[in-house]
Design an enzyme around this catalytic site. Structure first.
Site, PDB file in Angstrom:
ATOM      1  N   ASP A  41      -0.196  -4.026   9.726  1.00 57.86           N
ATOM      2  CA  ASP A  41       0.883  -4.210  10.697  1.00 57.86           C
ATOM      3  C   ASP A  41       1.772  -2.971  10.813  1.00 57.86           C
ATOM      4  O   ASP A  41       2.574  -2.876  11.752  1.00 57.86           O
ATOM      5  CB  ASP A  41       1.717  -5.447  10.335  1.00 57.86           C
ATOM      6  CG  ASP A  41       0.942  -6.728  10.615  1.00 57.86           C
ATOM      7  OD1 ASP A  41       0.307  -6.802  11.694  1.00 57.86           O
ATOM      8  OD2 ASP A  41       0.937  -7.628   9.749  1.00 57.86           O
TER       9      ASP A  41
ATOM     10  N   CYS B 201       3.504   4.583  -3.197  1.00 62.45           N
ATOM     11  CA  CYS B 201       4.366   3.991  -2.167  1.00 62.45           C
ATOM     12  C   CYS B 201       3.667   3.875  -0.821  1.00 62.45           C
ATOM     13  O   CYS B 201       4.322   3.728   0.207  1.00 62.45           O
ATOM     14  CB  CYS B 201       5.659   4.787  -2.040  1.00 62.45           C
ATOM     15  SG  CYS B 201       6.717   4.595  -3.480  1.00 62.45           S
TER      16      CYS B 201
ATOM     17  N   ASP C  34      -3.173  12.157   0.489  1.00 61.08           N
ATOM     18  CA  ASP C  34      -2.235  12.489  -0.593  1.00 61.08           C
ATOM     19  C   ASP C  34      -1.547  13.844  -0.432  1.00 61.08           C
ATOM     20  O   ASP C  34      -0.376  13.969  -0.706  1.00 61.08           O
ATOM     21  CB  ASP C  34      -2.950  12.431  -1.946  1.00 61.08           C
ATOM     22  CG  ASP C  34      -1.990  12.352  -3.129  1.00 61.08           C
ATOM     23  OD1 ASP C  34      -1.076  11.502  -3.092  1.00 61.08           O
ATOM     24  OD2 ASP C  34      -2.128  13.147  -4.070  1.00 61.08           O
TER      25      ASP C  34
ATOM     26  N   ARG D 124      -7.112   3.578 -11.072  1.00 56.47           N
ATOM     27  CA  ARG D 124      -7.459   4.363  -9.881  1.00 56.47           C
ATOM     28  C   ARG D 124      -8.937   4.274  -9.542  1.00 56.47           C
ATOM     29  O   ARG D 124      -9.786   4.115 -10.416  1.00 56.47           O
ATOM     30  CB  ARG D 124      -7.119   5.832 -10.142  1.00 56.47           C
ATOM     31  CG  ARG D 124      -5.639   6.098 -10.423  1.00 56.47           C
ATOM     32  CD  ARG D 124      -4.895   6.494  -9.194  1.00 56.47           C
ATOM     33  NE  ARG D 124      -3.447   6.484  -9.361  1.00 56.47           N
ATOM     34  CZ  ARG D 124      -2.606   6.935  -8.429  1.00 56.47           C
ATOM     35  NH1 ARG D 124      -3.055   7.437  -7.305  1.00 56.47           N
ATOM     36  NH2 ARG D 124      -1.300   6.858  -8.611  1.00 56.47           N
TER      37      ARG D 124
ATOM     38  N   ARG E 246       0.852  10.424 -14.878  1.00 55.42           N
ATOM     39  CA  ARG E 246       1.456  11.752 -14.989  1.00 55.42           C
ATOM     40  C   ARG E 246       2.648  11.695 -15.936  1.00 55.42           C
ATOM     41  O   ARG E 246       3.365  10.707 -16.004  1.00 55.42           O
ATOM     42  CB  ARG E 246       1.923  12.245 -13.605  1.00 55.42           C
ATOM     43  CG  ARG E 246       0.789  12.674 -12.686  1.00 55.42           C
ATOM     44  CD  ARG E 246       1.307  13.219 -11.367  1.00 55.42           C
ATOM     45  NE  ARG E 246       1.955  12.194 -10.578  1.00 55.42           N
ATOM     46  CZ  ARG E 246       3.264  12.013 -10.482  1.00 55.42           C
ATOM     47  NH1 ARG E 246       4.113  12.819 -11.106  1.00 55.42           N
ATOM     48  NH2 ARG E 246       3.762  11.037  -9.759  1.00 55.42           N
TER      49      ARG E 246
ATOM     50  N   THR F 177      -2.125   6.182   0.703  1.00 51.96           N
ATOM     51  CA  THR F 177      -3.547   5.886   0.893  1.00 51.96           C
ATOM     52  C   THR F 177      -3.710   4.707   1.844  1.00 51.96           C
ATOM     53  O   THR F 177      -4.582   4.717   2.723  1.00 51.96           O
ATOM     54  CB  THR F 177      -4.222   5.601  -0.466  1.00 51.96           C
ATOM     55  OG1 THR F 177      -4.038   6.738  -1.299  1.00 51.96           O
ATOM     56  CG2 THR F 177      -5.705   5.319  -0.309  1.00 51.96           C
TER      57      THR F 177
ATOM     58  N   SER G 130       4.724   8.722  -5.003  1.00 54.78           N
ATOM     59  CA  SER G 130       3.525   8.183  -5.632  1.00 54.78           C
ATOM     60  C   SER G 130       3.559   6.647  -5.642  1.00 54.78           C
ATOM     61  O   SER G 130       4.596   6.052  -5.934  1.00 54.78           O
ATOM     62  CB  SER G 130       3.427   8.687  -7.068  1.00 54.78           C
ATOM     63  OG  SER G 130       3.403  10.097  -7.061  1.00 54.78           O
TER      64      SER G 130
END
Ligand code: GTP
Ligand code: SPV
Ligand code: MN
Length: 608
Positions: A519, A275, A298, A391, A82, A278, A273
């Site tokens: 975890d 971080c 997202d 991606r 982006r 997903t 983004s």
């Protein structure tokens, strides 16, 4: 281009919706494509488009034994993320775009864009993609139509959103509003000029007109710049709709958690983004008895129901996930979804047997690859094989742990909201907010190191309110006010609990203080036990952190001393943090809600 030639255009049947017909005609007259194609969204059409892209060299077909019906392509090396500097919110008044957005006067911007779009589709096909964000059966379905000259965008939109003839028919039936979303790669072809594999333009403009609810995107073919249902519509335009209509459009995942007692909880989490959304959404818990299912990774639209309960839906229909770091060890659920095929990979490396690879996919690095620039690669090449923002684009219904409620048009009731960022220091693994407004304060002051998801320098700490910094479609102060005032319409007894998390804190030796990934279920468990009133916490000036022994560390190679460090609130670090928050809040001027100014004052006095 006349209406007659429109009716001779190919693909799904042209529509009876005159607003749409007029717009298509107007855009065709401006951009002058060779052909107009109405996207029907069928599997046959997808097969045809992907075949064409393989023939054109845009995509390669992967080995069907490894990745059935899947493709990989590389973008132009200057079109990989982006472009926030070139993203504009063109509200009528500059104030309404706020200090977090680029702004230009709408008529000036339109003039500029008309110049750029004039003839921009020459030599190309103009695709018309009817789409809906959210469910077609929602009470108030949010329609859009993307016009694009990129077949890659059409194929990717088919994975990411509900598109095609059924959407068009519903739009006609309801005579509903749609967001016109216009996209060109900005690379017209002269007669007979050969195309390149990834057409784009050096110059890029990602422009939103929030009052008109319109999007114009020029020059890029990649991700959030080009798949206009995603960030441009479902966050920037939708956030402006949400302000006007009384809901929230957020950069959040949604997951469902089932406890050993078979009680279910729905949790949303906003992280910037790249971080960890997903990964958390597809979490494979390492603690026994707890089950995670996913609803979204997202974007989340949140509304208070008639009962005052906050409910969440995922407006998307696919995953556009960061490839590097996604592996059988860290995210097996994503790997299983990808292995089912039907995916498009962008800027990953190719293996010699027709598969894909990226850093972190497997423990062992292949001896030879073709890297994302198409060059021969070996482990000693001295560069990554996949681009850091490469991606995978995969249908969400291929995720085995997709919750059945994903198909619930009006969403699921939310018990907890996590805000999180990527911070080496200062921010504990998890902090429970003192109350709802304190939780909004945590969200509004969220900070994170920049990542490869946007072009520009990586690793710089910036404030990223609610992980929405690049996505708020209006004034950021008004956005925070909307959070504060909207929640007053909810039932105060049913408001979710808000937590601040940080999976990325480092130890003195530079390694991660917390193992993360599966975890993180241990942190979710603690959060749920806080909601149930069964876990212990310690009050600190910034909120409640886990009491020693309250996070389940069974089976984990982490000592209580490590844990204490991971949740520590270090006074010197917080002295600096408060100064940085003060500077951040100063930028809002009069726009900052009083409630949040008071939260900052409270924090300062508690820190002493
Ligand atoms: P966008 O799609 O850009 O919005 O990103 P996202 O928020 O969905 O991030 P994603 O889950 O794709 O993770 C981004 C990167 O962070 C990947 O390289 C992951 O491997 C890494 N990551 C995710 N979760 C964790 C975690 O718990 N700990 C650590 N150390 N890394 C993580
Ligand atoms: C993000 O950057 O937050 C993404 C990828 O999810 S993109 O679709 O490019 O916005
Ligand atoms: Mn994202």
């Amino acid at each position: 281009m006349s209406v007659t030639s429109l009716q001779e255009s190919v693909g799904g049947a042209p529509t009876t919706n005159t607003r749409l017909l007029d717009w298509v005609e107007e855009v065709a007259a401006l951009t002058q494509p060779d052909k107009i194609y109405w996207v029907d969204g069928s599997a046959e059409e997808y097969a045809r488009l992907t075949d064409e892209m393989v023939a054109a060299g845009t995509l390669v077909r992967l080995n069907p034994e490894k990745f059935p019906n899947s493709f990989a392509g590389n973008s132009d090396p200057k079109d990989v993320a982006r472009v926030e500097e070139q993203t504009f919110i063109c509200s009528k008044n500059e104030h309404d775009a706020g200090f977090t957005n680029n702004w230009m006067e709408p008529t000036l911007m339109k003039e500029k864009l008309h110049g750029l779009f004039a003839g921009s589709m020459r030599g190309r096909t103009m695709y018309v993609i009817p789409f809906v964000m959210g469910h077609l059966e929602a009470d108030d379905p949010k329609f859009g139509v993307e016009i694009t000259d990129s077949a890659y965008v059409v194929a990717s939109m088919r994975i990411m959103a509900r598109i095609g003839t059924p959407v068009l028919r519903k739009l006609e039936e309801l005579d509903a509003f749609f967001v016109p979303a216009l996209h060109t790669v900005g690379a017209p072809l002269r007669d007979g000029e050969p195309d390149v594999a990834w057409p784009c333009n050096e110059e890029k403009w990602i422009v939103h007109f929030p009052e008109e609810r319109a999007i114009w995107s020029y020059g890029s073919g990649y991700g959030g710049n080009a798949l206009l249902g995603k960030k441009c519509y479902a966050l920037r335009i939708a956030s402006a709709m949400a302000r006007d209509e009384g809901w929230l459009a957020e950069h959040m995942l949604i997951l469902k958690l089932t406890s050993p007692e078979q009680k279910t909880y729905y949790v949303t989490a906003a992280f910037p983004s790249a971080c960890g959304k997903t990964n958390l959404a597809l979490l494979d818990p390492t603690i026994e008895g707890w089950k995670v299912e996913t609803l979204g990774d997202d974007i989340t639209w949140l509304r208070f129901g008639a009962d005052g309960q906050l409910r969440a839906v995922n407006p998307e229909d696919g995953l556009f996930g960061v490839a590097p770091g996604t592996g059988w060890g860290t995210n097996p659920n994503a790997m299983r979804a990808i292995a089912k095929g039907n995916s498009i990979f962008t800027n990953v490396a190719l293996t010699d047997d027709g598969g894909v690879w990226w850093e972190g996919m497997t423990e062992e690095t292949p001896e030879h690859l073709t890297d994302w620039r198409g060059e021969s690669w070996t482990p000693d090449s001295g560069r990554t094989a996949a681009h850091p923002n490469s991606r995978f684009c995969t249908p969400i219904d291929q995720v085995d742990m997709l919750a059945a409620e994903y198909n619930e048009p009006n969403g699921v009731p939310i018990s907890a909201i996590l805000f999180g960022g990527r911070r080496k220091t200062t921010i504990p693994l998890v902090t429970e907010s003192r109350d709802w407004t304190n939780g909004i304060f945590m969200g509004s002051t969220l900070s994170s190191e920049t990542t490869a998801a946007a072009s520009g320098q990586v690793g710089v700490v910036r404030r990223d309110p609610m992980a929405m910094l690049p996505f708020i479609g209006y004034d950021a102060g008004d956005y925070l006010k909307h959070w504060v005032t909207l929640s007053k319409t909810g039932n105060p007894d049913k408001l979710p609990k808000i937590f601040l998390v940080n999976w990325f804190r480092r130890k003195a030796d530079g390694s991660f203080a917390w193992p993360g990934f599966g975890d993180n279920a241990r942190v979710l468990k603690w959060a749920i036990e806080r909601i149930e009133g069964t876990a212990e916490a310690v009050e600190t000036p910034i909120g409640f952190v886990p009491a020693p022994g309250s996070i389940d560390l069974r089976g984990l190679d982490l000592t209580e001393a490590d844990m204490a460090q991971a949740v520590s609130v270090v006074p010197q670090e917080w002295a600096a943090e408060v100064q940085s928050i003060e500077k951040w809040y100063a930028r809002f001027g009069d726009s900052l809600p009083d409630e949040l100014a008071q939260e900052l004052a409270g924090l300062k006095s508690r820190l002493g």
